[in-house]
Write a protein that holds these residues in place. Sequence first.
Motif, PDB file in Angstrom:
ATOM      1  N   ALA A  14      24.518  54.099  22.073  1.00 18.26           N
ATOM      2  CA  ALA A  14      23.201  54.454  22.581  1.00 18.26           C
ATOM      3  C   ALA A  14      22.855  53.444  23.660  1.00 18.26           C
ATOM      4  O   ALA A  14      23.074  52.233  23.486  1.00 18.26           O
ATOM      5  N   VAL A  15      22.313  53.916  24.778  1.00 17.61           N
ATOM      6  CA  VAL A  15      22.062  53.011  25.902  1.00 17.61           C
ATOM      7  C   VAL A  15      20.806  53.412  26.665  1.00 17.61           C
ATOM      8  O   VAL A  15      20.512  54.605  26.830  1.00 17.61           O
ATOM      9  N   TYR A  16      20.050  52.395  27.082  1.00 13.24           N
ATOM     10  CA  TYR A  16      18.935  52.571  28.013  1.00 13.24           C
ATOM     11  C   TYR A  16      19.242  51.736  29.247  1.00 13.24           C
ATOM     12  O   TYR A  16      19.644  50.573  29.141  1.00 13.24           O
ATOM     13  N   HIS A  17      19.061  52.340  30.423  1.00 11.60           N
ATOM     14  CA  HIS A  17      19.414  51.667  31.671  1.00 11.60           C
ATOM     15  C   HIS A  17      18.265  51.816  32.671  1.00 11.60           C
ATOM     16  O   HIS A  17      17.935  52.927  33.089  1.00 11.60           O
ATOM     17  N   ARG A  18      17.666  50.703  33.013  1.00 18.92           N
ATOM     18  CA  ARG A  18      16.665  50.662  34.085  1.00 18.92           C
ATOM     19  C   ARG A  18      17.412  50.355  35.373  1.00 18.92           C
ATOM     20  O   ARG A  18      17.953  49.264  35.544  1.00 18.92           O
ATOM     21  N   TYR A  19      17.460  51.336  36.285  1.00 19.26           N
ATOM     22  CA  TYR A  19      18.267  51.193  37.495  1.00 19.26           C
ATOM     23  C   TYR A  19      17.429  51.509  38.729  1.00 19.26           C
ATOM     24  O   TYR A  19      16.973  52.643  38.912  1.00 19.26           O
ATOM     25  N   ASP A  20      17.186  50.496  39.566  1.00 18.77           N
ATOM     26  CA  ASP A  20      16.449  50.666  40.824  1.00 18.77           C
ATOM     27  C   ASP A  20      15.177  51.488  40.629  1.00 18.77           C
ATOM     28  O   ASP A  20      14.934  52.504  41.302  1.00 18.77           O
ATOM     29  N   ASP A  21      14.354  51.061  39.673  1.00 25.10           N
ATOM     30  CA  ASP A  21      13.062  51.686  39.356  1.00 25.10           C
ATOM     31  C   ASP A  21      13.187  53.083  38.771  1.00 25.10           C
ATOM     32  O   ASP A  21      12.249  53.887  38.850  1.00 25.10           O
ATOM     33  N   THR A  22      14.322  53.424  38.175  1.00 24.52           N
ATOM     34  CA  THR A  22      14.478  54.689  37.461  1.00 24.52           C
ATOM     35  C   THR A  22      14.826  54.397  36.011  1.00 24.52           C
ATOM     36  O   THR A  22      15.408  53.360  35.687  1.00 24.52           O
TER      37      THR A  22
END
Length: 314
Positions: free
Chosen positions: A295-303
């Motif tokens: 399970a993963v959460y990724h905050r990428y370049d304001d997304t």
Amino acid sequence: MKKSLIALAVLGLSGAAMAQSSVTLYGVADAGIGKIEHGNGTLNDGSDKVEFLSASRMNNGNSRLGVRGVEDLGGGLRAGFQFETGLDLDEGSVQGSGGGYWGRHAFMWLGGNWGTVKLGRTLNPTFYSVAAWELTGMANYTIANAYGWGAGGPRNSSQFAYKTPTFFGGLTAEVGYITKHDNADKAKWDMNVIYSSGPLVASVGVNKTKDQKTHYVVGGRYDFGMFRIAGGYAQASQGDLYRRGFMLGGTMTFGAASLTLDFSRDTKNQWSGEKYTNGLIEGKYALSKRTFVYAVYHRYDDTDNYGLGIRHNF
């Protein structure tokens, strides 16, 4: 379990194979569910809707099928090959990773106690320098994506490469070269130096294409047992514009489970003109030596992007 096959049976040739030749069939199956706000332009990637995930940014890896072979030539000399194609489990289409049907790997090699020469399309030396210390195993959602793995992409086509044997108990180096005729009239060189011994891993990767800025990445990891930390600094370019920044994270292991926290921060970003802080939280649980859920959460370049999946290696 990886299945060792007789080389000529796999290739559909004569059955008179040499006893010292072998071919291995291997692969990965990876699929899940999640939402991707920032995609990479592939099927079902970046719709900002909850959906089936395969061959996407939020999968741990791309599904693939490969075959590799080796022949013992005697005197410590060996020859071999590796061909690998990607699969999208949405509907079974080919995911060539920027190349053709065998776009993930299509190369042959010759090696001995003097090192190994590789000829063809494969992961480049700079990519391997990041993979040596990166915490997620170079998952599709790795934080290093922000800097193009320090390489402007993970693979080189038409590459001539040489990798040294191991020196001083853990030191290796690899250099690759692509002629200008094979790279839009712009020659490219690519190299790494990696030290891996005991709990310590450290590396540097550098590559440059003619008339473009230099890509580079330096980093390392230290393993304390149940806990490991890693960090790096990278610069990647798009033409005359570049993005650079640092990465820092840690992984805690609890038996079959692990938790990884990783983040990056731009120190300069000419691509967008805005400096981003990206973050990653990943949890894994091993069902066996070859299968795990994640399970993963990724905050990428304001997304905001997240995924839940299962990966099986065979």
